[in-house]
Scaffold this motif. Structure first.
Motif, PDB file in Angstrom:
ATOM      1  N   ALA A  38     -29.976  -3.042  15.453  1.00 37.95           N
ATOM      2  CA  ALA A  38     -28.548  -3.208  15.162  1.00 37.95           C
ATOM      3  C   ALA A  38     -27.986  -4.434  15.885  1.00 37.95           C
ATOM      4  O   ALA A  38     -27.210  -5.210  15.300  1.00 37.95           O
ATOM      5  N   ALA A  39     -28.382  -4.645  17.133  1.00 34.97           N
ATOM      6  CA  ALA A  39     -27.921  -5.810  17.897  1.00 34.97           C
ATOM      7  C   ALA A  39     -28.424  -7.096  17.251  1.00 34.97           C
ATOM      8  O   ALA A  39     -27.681  -8.074  17.112  1.00 34.97           O
ATOM      9  N   ARG A  40     -29.682  -7.107  16.826  1.00 34.96           N
ATOM     10  CA  ARG A  40     -30.260  -8.279  16.168  1.00 34.96           C
ATOM     11  C   ARG A  40     -29.490  -8.583  14.873  1.00 34.96           C
ATOM     12  O   ARG A  40     -29.120  -9.719  14.610  1.00 34.96           O
ATOM     13  N   SER A  41     -29.217  -7.557  14.073  1.00 40.35           N
ATOM     14  CA  SER A  41     -28.488  -7.742  12.808  1.00 40.35           C
ATOM     15  C   SER A  41     -27.071  -8.248  13.051  1.00 40.35           C
ATOM     16  O   SER A  41     -26.581  -9.115  12.325  1.00 40.35           O
ATOM     17  N   LYS A  42     -26.419  -7.702  14.069  1.00 41.73           N
ATOM     18  CA  LYS A  42     -25.055  -8.123  14.408  1.00 41.73           C
ATOM     19  C   LYS A  42     -25.032  -9.608  14.779  1.00 41.73           C
ATOM     20  O   LYS A  42     -24.196 -10.370  14.297  1.00 41.73           O
ATOM     21  N   LEU A  43     -25.974 -10.019  15.622  1.00 44.87           N
ATOM     22  CA  LEU A  43     -26.053 -11.431  16.011  1.00 44.87           C
ATOM     23  C   LEU A  43     -26.366 -12.319  14.808  1.00 44.87           C
ATOM     24  O   LEU A  43     -25.764 -13.388  14.643  1.00 44.87           O
ATOM     25  N   GLU A  44     -27.312 -11.905  13.967  1.00 43.70           N
ATOM     26  CA  GLU A  44     -27.655 -12.690  12.776  1.00 43.70           C
ATOM     27  C   GLU A  44     -26.426 -12.919  11.900  1.00 43.70           C
ATOM     28  O   GLU A  44     -26.181 -14.029  11.437  1.00 43.70           O
ATOM     29  N   ALA A  45     -25.662 -11.856  11.648  1.00 41.14           N
ATOM     30  CA  ALA A  45     -24.481 -11.954  10.790  1.00 41.14           C
ATOM     31  C   ALA A  45     -23.454 -12.920  11.369  1.00 41.14           C
ATOM     32  O   ALA A  45     -22.892 -13.749  10.634  1.00 41.14           O
ATOM     33  N   HIS A  46     -23.212 -12.860  12.664  1.00 40.98           N
ATOM     34  CA  HIS A  46     -22.233 -13.749  13.286  1.00 40.98           C
ATOM     35  C   HIS A  46     -22.733 -15.197  13.357  1.00 40.98           C
ATOM     36  O   HIS A  46     -21.982 -16.132  13.100  1.00 40.98           O
ATOM     37  N   LEU A  47     -24.001 -15.371  13.691  1.00 37.76           N
ATOM     38  CA  LEU A  47     -24.547 -16.721  13.857  1.00 37.76           C
ATOM     39  C   LEU A  47     -24.729 -17.463  12.530  1.00 37.76           C
ATOM     40  O   LEU A  47     -24.638 -18.694  12.491  1.00 37.76           O
ATOM     41  N   ALA A  48     -24.977 -16.739  11.457  1.00 36.34           N
ATOM     42  CA  ALA A  48     -25.225 -17.370  10.153  1.00 36.34           C
ATOM     43  C   ALA A  48     -24.083 -18.285   9.737  1.00 36.34           C
ATOM     44  O   ALA A  48     -24.309 -19.319   9.097  1.00 36.34           O
ATOM     45  N   LYS A  49     -22.873 -17.968  10.135  1.00 35.64           N
ATOM     46  CA  LYS A  49     -21.694 -18.782   9.774  1.00 35.64           C
ATOM     47  C   LYS A  49     -21.735 -20.167  10.415  1.00 35.64           C
ATOM     48  O   LYS A  49     -21.070 -21.085   9.963  1.00 35.64           O
ATOM     49  N   TYR A  50     -22.487 -20.312  11.497  1.00 37.14           N
ATOM     50  CA  TYR A  50     -22.490 -21.565  12.265  1.00 37.14           C
ATOM     51  C   TYR A  50     -23.816 -22.317  12.200  1.00 37.14           C
ATOM     52  O   TYR A  50     -24.002 -23.301  12.906  1.00 37.14           O
ATOM     53  N   LYS A  51     -24.702 -21.854  11.358  1.00 38.52           N
ATOM     54  CA  LYS A  51     -26.006 -22.508  11.205  1.00 38.52           C
ATOM     55  C   LYS A  51     -25.795 -23.978  10.851  1.00 38.52           C
ATOM     56  O   LYS A  51     -25.050 -24.302   9.930  1.00 38.52           O
ATOM     57  N   PRO A  52     -26.433 -24.883  11.580  1.00 36.28           N
ATOM     58  CA  PRO A  52     -26.275 -26.309  11.266  1.00 36.28           C
ATOM     59  C   PRO A  52     -26.927 -26.658   9.918  1.00 36.28           C
ATOM     60  O   PRO A  52     -27.841 -25.960   9.457  1.00 36.28           O
ATOM     61  N   GLU A  53     -26.442 -27.719   9.293  1.00 34.37           N
ATOM     62  CA  GLU A  53     -27.007 -28.151   8.007  1.00 34.37           C
ATOM     63  C   GLU A  53     -28.484 -28.491   8.154  1.00 34.37           C
ATOM     64  O   GLU A  53     -29.282 -28.204   7.268  1.00 34.37           O
ATOM     65  N   LYS A  54     -28.832 -29.136   9.272  1.00 35.92           N
ATOM     66  CA  LYS A  54     -30.226 -29.463   9.560  1.00 35.92           C
ATOM     67  C   LYS A  54     -30.619 -28.813  10.869  1.00 35.92           C
ATOM     68  O   LYS A  54     -29.849 -28.798  11.816  1.00 35.92           O
ATOM     69  N   LYS A  55     -31.843 -28.280  10.918  1.00 34.68           N
ATOM     70  CA  LYS A  55     -32.346 -27.694  12.159  1.00 34.68           C
ATOM     71  C   LYS A  55     -32.504 -28.778  13.218  1.00 34.68           C
ATOM     72  O   LYS A  55     -32.877 -29.915  12.906  1.00 34.68           O
ATOM     73  N   TYR A  56     -32.265 -28.410  14.459  1.00 33.46           N
ATOM     74  CA  TYR A  56     -32.589 -29.306  15.568  1.00 33.46           C
ATOM     75  C   TYR A  56     -34.108 -29.425  15.632  1.00 33.46           C
ATOM     76  O   TYR A  56     -34.828 -28.438  15.467  1.00 33.46           O
ATOM     77  N   PHE A 102     -31.326 -22.471  13.542  1.00 33.28           N
ATOM     78  CA  PHE A 102     -30.680 -23.473  14.389  1.00 33.28           C
ATOM     79  C   PHE A 102     -31.666 -24.558  14.811  1.00 33.28           C
ATOM     80  O   PHE A 102     -31.299 -25.706  14.983  1.00 33.28           O
ATOM     81  N   TRP A 103     -32.906 -24.177  15.007  1.00 31.01           N
ATOM     82  CA  TRP A 103     -33.963 -25.110  15.419  1.00 31.01           C
ATOM     83  C   TRP A 103     -35.292 -24.595  14.896  1.00 31.01           C
ATOM     84  O   TRP A 103     -35.409 -23.452  14.472  1.00 31.01           O
ATOM     85  N   LYS A 104     -36.307 -25.469  14.945  1.00 29.32           N
ATOM     86  CA  LYS A 104     -37.609 -25.017  14.444  1.00 29.32           C
ATOM     87  C   LYS A 104     -38.299 -24.095  15.433  1.00 29.32           C
ATOM     88  O   LYS A 104     -39.111 -23.265  15.045  1.00 29.32           O
ATOM     89  N   ASP A 105     -37.956 -24.207  16.718  1.00 29.12           N
ATOM     90  CA  ASP A 105     -38.584 -23.378  17.746  1.00 29.12           C
ATOM     91  C   ASP A 105     -37.677 -23.365  18.966  1.00 29.12           C
ATOM     92  O   ASP A 105     -37.172 -24.427  19.363  1.00 29.12           O
ATOM     93  N   ASP A 106     -37.472 -22.201  19.573  1.00 29.65           N
ATOM     94  CA  ASP A 106     -36.580 -22.172  20.736  1.00 29.65           C
ATOM     95  C   ASP A 106     -37.190 -22.839  21.969  1.00 29.65           C
ATOM     96  O   ASP A 106     -36.519 -23.009  22.981  1.00 29.65           O
TER      97      ASP A 106
END
Length: 133
Positions: A38-56, A102-106
């Motif tokens: 549930a925590a993972r899904s919550k973060l995914e939903a919130h972060l998806a709005k801010y995903k950059p056009e190109k990955k770092y 957000f990036w190809k690898d953290d």
């Protein structure tokens, strides 16, 4: 490319460390309990709005301010010195940011600043700075 945003939410306190294990045919099988999913899904939903056009694709600095709802005698802006630990919070967040794109690898996170506060407005402030610009 540098981005900053605030996720207005009560930050998840369940951490990546809380994966579970059970044995099937004498082999360990790891799984995520429902609260971690549930925590993972919550973060995914919130972060998806801010995903950059190109990955770092190069080195970045990740600044994260975890803002927890005030409880007890705490006040706005006071550092939170109780659990969860910042390193455990970050692991789940960075894994989700990788999955969202957000990036190809953290591993590209070469510099990290993490803070926990008590706050009037709970959420997670995130700033990513491209260190190769």
């Amino acid at each position: 490319m540098n981005i900053s945003f605030f996720l207005p939410m009560i930050p998840p306190t369940v951490t990546h460390q809380e994966k579970q294990v059970h044995v099937v045919n004498d082999k360990p099988v790891f799984y995520e309990p429902a609260e971690l999913k549930a925590a993972r899904s919550k973060l995914e939903a919130h972060l998806a709005k801010y995903k950059p056009e190109k990955k770092y694709t190069g080195a970045v600095r990740l600044l994260v301010k975890w803002c927890f709802p005030i409880t007890g005698k705490h006040h706005h802006g006071e550092y939170k010195t109780s659990k969860p630990d910042t390193d455990n919070l970050q692991k789940l967040l960075k894994d989700v940011m990788t999955k969202v794109g957000f990036w190809k690898d953290d591993a590209l996170v070469a510099s990290e600043i993490i803070e926990k506060f008590w706050a009037d407005v709970p959420g997670i402030y995130i700033s990513i700075t491209d260190l190769e610009e």
